[in-house]
Design a protein around this motif. Structure first.
Motif, PDB file in Angstrom:
ATOM      1  N   ILE A   1      89.339  12.568  92.080  1.00 13.89           N
ATOM      2  CA  ILE A   1      90.485  12.349  91.190  1.00 13.89           C
ATOM      3  C   ILE A   1      91.793  12.487  91.967  1.00 13.89           C
ATOM      4  CG2 ILE A   1      91.771  13.346  89.242  1.00 13.89           C
ATOM      5  CD1 ILE A   1      88.996  13.863  87.963  1.00 13.89           C
ATOM      6  N   ASP A   2      91.861  13.485  92.830  1.00 17.06           N
ATOM      7  CA  ASP A   2      93.071  13.668  93.624  1.00 17.06           C
ATOM      8  C   ASP A   2      93.291  12.517  94.595  1.00 17.06           C
ATOM      9  OD1 ASP A   2      93.728  15.974  92.253  1.00 17.06           O
ATOM     10  OD2 ASP A   2      92.885  17.322  93.776  1.00 17.06           O
ATOM     11  N   ALA A   3      92.226  11.949  95.115  1.00 19.21           N
ATOM     12  CA  ALA A   3      92.357  10.762  95.967  1.00 19.21           C
ATOM     13  C   ALA A   3      92.942   9.599  95.159  1.00 19.21           C
ATOM     14  CB  ALA A   3      90.998  10.373  96.560  1.00 19.21           C
ATOM     15  N   TRP A   4      92.458   9.441  93.923  1.00 24.49           N
ATOM     16  CA  TRP A   4      92.986   8.383  93.055  1.00 24.49           C
ATOM     17  C   TRP A   4      94.469   8.628  92.765  1.00 24.49           C
ATOM     18  CZ3 TRP A   4      95.366   7.574  88.439  1.00 24.49           C
ATOM     19  CH2 TRP A   4      95.320   6.281  87.932  1.00 24.49           C
ATOM     20  N   LEU A   5      94.806   9.874  92.407  1.00 24.66           N
ATOM     21  CA  LEU A   5      96.195  10.213  92.088  1.00 24.66           C
ATOM     22  C   LEU A   5      97.113  10.048  93.298  1.00 24.66           C
ATOM     23  CD1 LEU A   5      95.600  13.310  89.796  1.00 24.66           C
ATOM     24  CD2 LEU A   5      96.563  11.094  89.094  1.00 24.66           C
ATOM     25  N   ALA A   6      96.594  10.276  94.500  1.00 22.87           N
ATOM     26  CA  ALA A   6      97.381  10.135  95.723  1.00 22.87           C
ATOM     27  C   ALA A   6      97.535   8.671  96.145  1.00 22.87           C
ATOM     28  CB  ALA A   6      96.739  10.937  96.852  1.00 22.87           C
ATOM     29  N   GLY A   7      96.903   7.779  95.401  1.00 29.06           N
ATOM     30  CA  GLY A   7      97.031   6.353  95.705  1.00 29.06           C
ATOM     31  C   GLY A   7      96.060   5.823  96.731  1.00 29.06           C
TER      32      GLY A   7
ATOM     33  N   ALA B   1      87.926   0.288  83.140  1.00 29.99           N
ATOM     34  CA  ALA B   1      87.066   0.188  81.956  1.00 29.99           C
ATOM     35  C   ALA B   1      87.233  -1.192  81.324  1.00 29.99           C
ATOM     36  CB  ALA B   1      87.433   1.277  80.954  1.00 29.99           C
ATOM     37  N   LEU B   2      86.112  -1.821  80.985  1.00 35.95           N
ATOM     38  CA  LEU B   2      86.135  -3.146  80.369  1.00 35.95           C
ATOM     39  C   LEU B   2      85.709  -3.114  78.909  1.00 35.95           C
ATOM     40  CD1 LEU B   2      84.464  -5.237  83.228  1.00 35.95           C
ATOM     41  CD2 LEU B   2      86.916  -5.012  82.725  1.00 35.95           C
ATOM     42  N   HIS B   3      84.587  -2.449  78.647  1.00 34.49           N
ATOM     43  CA  HIS B   3      84.006  -2.479  77.301  1.00 34.49           C
ATOM     44  C   HIS B   3      83.162  -1.236  77.083  1.00 34.49           C
ATOM     45  CE1 HIS B   3      80.715  -3.540  74.468  1.00 34.49           C
ATOM     46  NE2 HIS B   3      81.715  -4.048  73.796  1.00 34.49           N
ATOM     47  N   HIS B   4      83.209  -0.701  75.862  1.00 31.80           N
ATOM     48  CA  HIS B   4      82.400   0.469  75.535  1.00 31.80           C
ATOM     49  C   HIS B   4      81.379   0.123  74.469  1.00 31.80           C
ATOM     50  CE1 HIS B   4      81.713   4.569  73.679  1.00 31.80           C
ATOM     51  NE2 HIS B   4      81.303   4.677  74.920  1.00 31.80           N
TER      52      HIS B   4
ATOM     53  N   LEU C   1      83.505  11.789  77.846  1.00 31.18           N
ATOM     54  CA  LEU C   1      84.791  12.195  77.281  1.00 31.18           C
ATOM     55  C   LEU C   1      85.904  11.870  78.265  1.00 31.18           C
ATOM     56  CD1 LEU C   1      85.061  16.074  77.498  1.00 31.18           C
ATOM     57  CD2 LEU C   1      83.146  14.822  78.446  1.00 31.18           C
ATOM     58  N   TRP C   2      87.123  11.818  77.738  1.00 30.28           N
ATOM     59  CA  TRP C   2      88.308  11.529  78.546  1.00 30.28           C
ATOM     60  C   TRP C   2      89.128  12.806  78.656  1.00 30.28           C
ATOM     61  CZ3 TRP C   2      89.039   6.774  80.791  1.00 30.28           C
ATOM     62  CH2 TRP C   2      88.214   5.739  80.333  1.00 30.28           C
ATOM     63  N   LEU C   3      89.425  13.231  79.891  1.00 28.39           N
ATOM     64  CA  LEU C   3      90.163  14.463  80.134  1.00 28.39           C
ATOM     65  C   LEU C   3      91.282  14.221  81.147  1.00 28.39           C
ATOM     66  CD1 LEU C   3      87.142  16.930  80.603  1.00 28.39           C
ATOM     67  CD2 LEU C   3      88.566  16.659  78.557  1.00 28.39           C
ATOM     68  N   THR C   4      92.347  15.008  81.031  1.00 35.29           N
ATOM     69  CA  THR C   4      93.415  14.947  82.024  1.00 35.29           C
ATOM     70  C   THR C   4      92.983  15.692  83.283  1.00 35.29           C
ATOM     71  OG1 THR C   4      94.498  16.979  81.314  1.00 35.29           O
ATOM     72  CG2 THR C   4      95.175  14.924  80.196  1.00 35.29           C
ATOM     73  N   ARG C   5      93.717  15.510  84.347  1.00 34.14           N
ATOM     74  CA  ARG C   5      93.416  16.220  85.591  1.00 34.14           C
ATOM     75  C   ARG C   5      93.518  17.734  85.367  1.00 34.14           C
ATOM     76  NH1 ARG C   5      94.090  19.810  89.508  1.00 34.14           N
ATOM     77  NH2 ARG C   5      93.680  19.081  91.612  1.00 34.14           N
TER      78      ARG C   5
ATOM     79  N   VAL D   1      87.445   6.502  86.620  1.00 37.20           N
ATOM     80  CA  VAL D   1      87.939   5.521  85.653  1.00 37.20           C
ATOM     81  C   VAL D   1      89.104   6.180  84.928  1.00 37.20           C
ATOM     82  CG1 VAL D   1      87.341   4.032  83.697  1.00 37.20           C
ATOM     83  CG2 VAL D   1      85.579   4.647  85.389  1.00 37.20           C
ATOM     84  N   ALA D   2      90.284   5.597  85.059  1.00 40.77           N
ATOM     85  CA  ALA D   2      91.487   6.192  84.465  1.00 40.77           C
ATOM     86  C   ALA D   2      91.952   5.369  83.275  1.00 40.77           C
ATOM     87  CB  ALA D   2      92.597   6.271  85.507  1.00 40.77           C
ATOM     88  N   ASP D   3      92.493   6.089  82.302  1.00 39.55           N
ATOM     89  CA  ASP D   3      93.165   5.479  81.153  1.00 39.55           C
ATOM     90  C   ASP D   3      94.438   6.296  80.948  1.00 39.55           C
ATOM     91  OD1 ASP D   3      93.908   4.157  78.840  1.00 39.55           O
ATOM     92  OD2 ASP D   3      92.458   5.200  77.570  1.00 39.55           O
ATOM     93  N   GLY D   4      95.547   5.794  81.468  1.00 35.86           N
ATOM     94  CA  GLY D   4      96.772   6.584  81.456  1.00 35.86           C
ATOM     95  C   GLY D   4      96.578   7.812  82.315  1.00 35.86           C
ATOM     96  N   ASP D   5      96.793   8.993  81.728  1.00 34.61           N
ATOM     97  CA  ASP D   5      96.622  10.239  82.486  1.00 34.61           C
ATOM     98  C   ASP D   5      95.260  10.888  82.253  1.00 34.61           C
ATOM     99  OD1 ASP D   5      96.987  11.165  79.892  1.00 34.61           O
ATOM    100  OD2 ASP D   5      98.298  12.814  80.475  1.00 34.61           O
TER     101      ASP D   5
END
Length: 163
Positions: free
Chosen positions: A139-145, A99-102, A116-120, A22-26
């Motif tokens: 995460i790398d699969a997500w970043l690679a598209g 992410a929809l709702h917390h 928690l939210w962390l960068t790569r 689940v990504a939120d920006g970076d």
């Protein structure tokens, strides 16, 4: 007339697990959890339950471990691994989710200390504290598209079908 085999055949069965990226920006949604007396970091992840589709399991595990309701949008990959924790084979289905709702008041699963939210880079810096090598791989699969359509998966469970 021959009798059927009285001894059941032994069949190897891997642990089938699901995980959500689940990504939120970076930043990526992670869980800090206690595993066998040590602190570990993972995506929201867990085991597939009997009579449950893979997508439903991914949504459920994310909610139980983080308090976040998510919409699963894509399959990122299927990864096979032998766990260093228990020595058993693991077959992990990794998904991309939005992410929809917390629900900050929701009690998290046993062993989960916090979400928690962390960068790569933050995640990579955790090194041996990562629950498995599948964390960065996903995460790398997500970043690679990597984005595979959910219609690659088929559930024949009457109460839980998805395309």
């Amino acid at each position: 007339m021959a009798d059927s085999c009285p001894i059941p055949l032994q069949v190897w069965c891997p642990h089938v697990t699901v995980a959500c990226v689940v990504a939120d920006g970076d930043r990526f949604l992670m869980v800090e959890e206690e595993v066998n007396g040590r602190l570990a970091y993972n995506q929201p992840a867990g085991h597939l339950d009997d009579r449950e589709s893979l997508v439903t399991a991914a949504v459920r595990e994310t909610l139980e471990e983080t308090g976040w309701t998510v919409a699963v949008e894509h399959l990122l990959g299927v990864h096979q691994w032998r766990s260093t924790e228990h020595g058993d084979g693991v077959l992990r289905f990794s998904f991309a989710a939005r992410a929809l709702h917390h629900d900050a008041s929701r009690e998290l699963d046993d062993g989960i200390r916090r979400a928690l939210w962390l960068t790569r880079d933050d995640i990579a810096a955790l090194g041996d504290q990562l629950r498995s090598p599948l964390v960065l791989m996903s995460i790398d699969a997500w970043l690679a598209g990597h984005r595979y359509p959910l219609d690659m998966l088929h559930s024949l469970l009457a109460e839980d079908r998805y395309p």
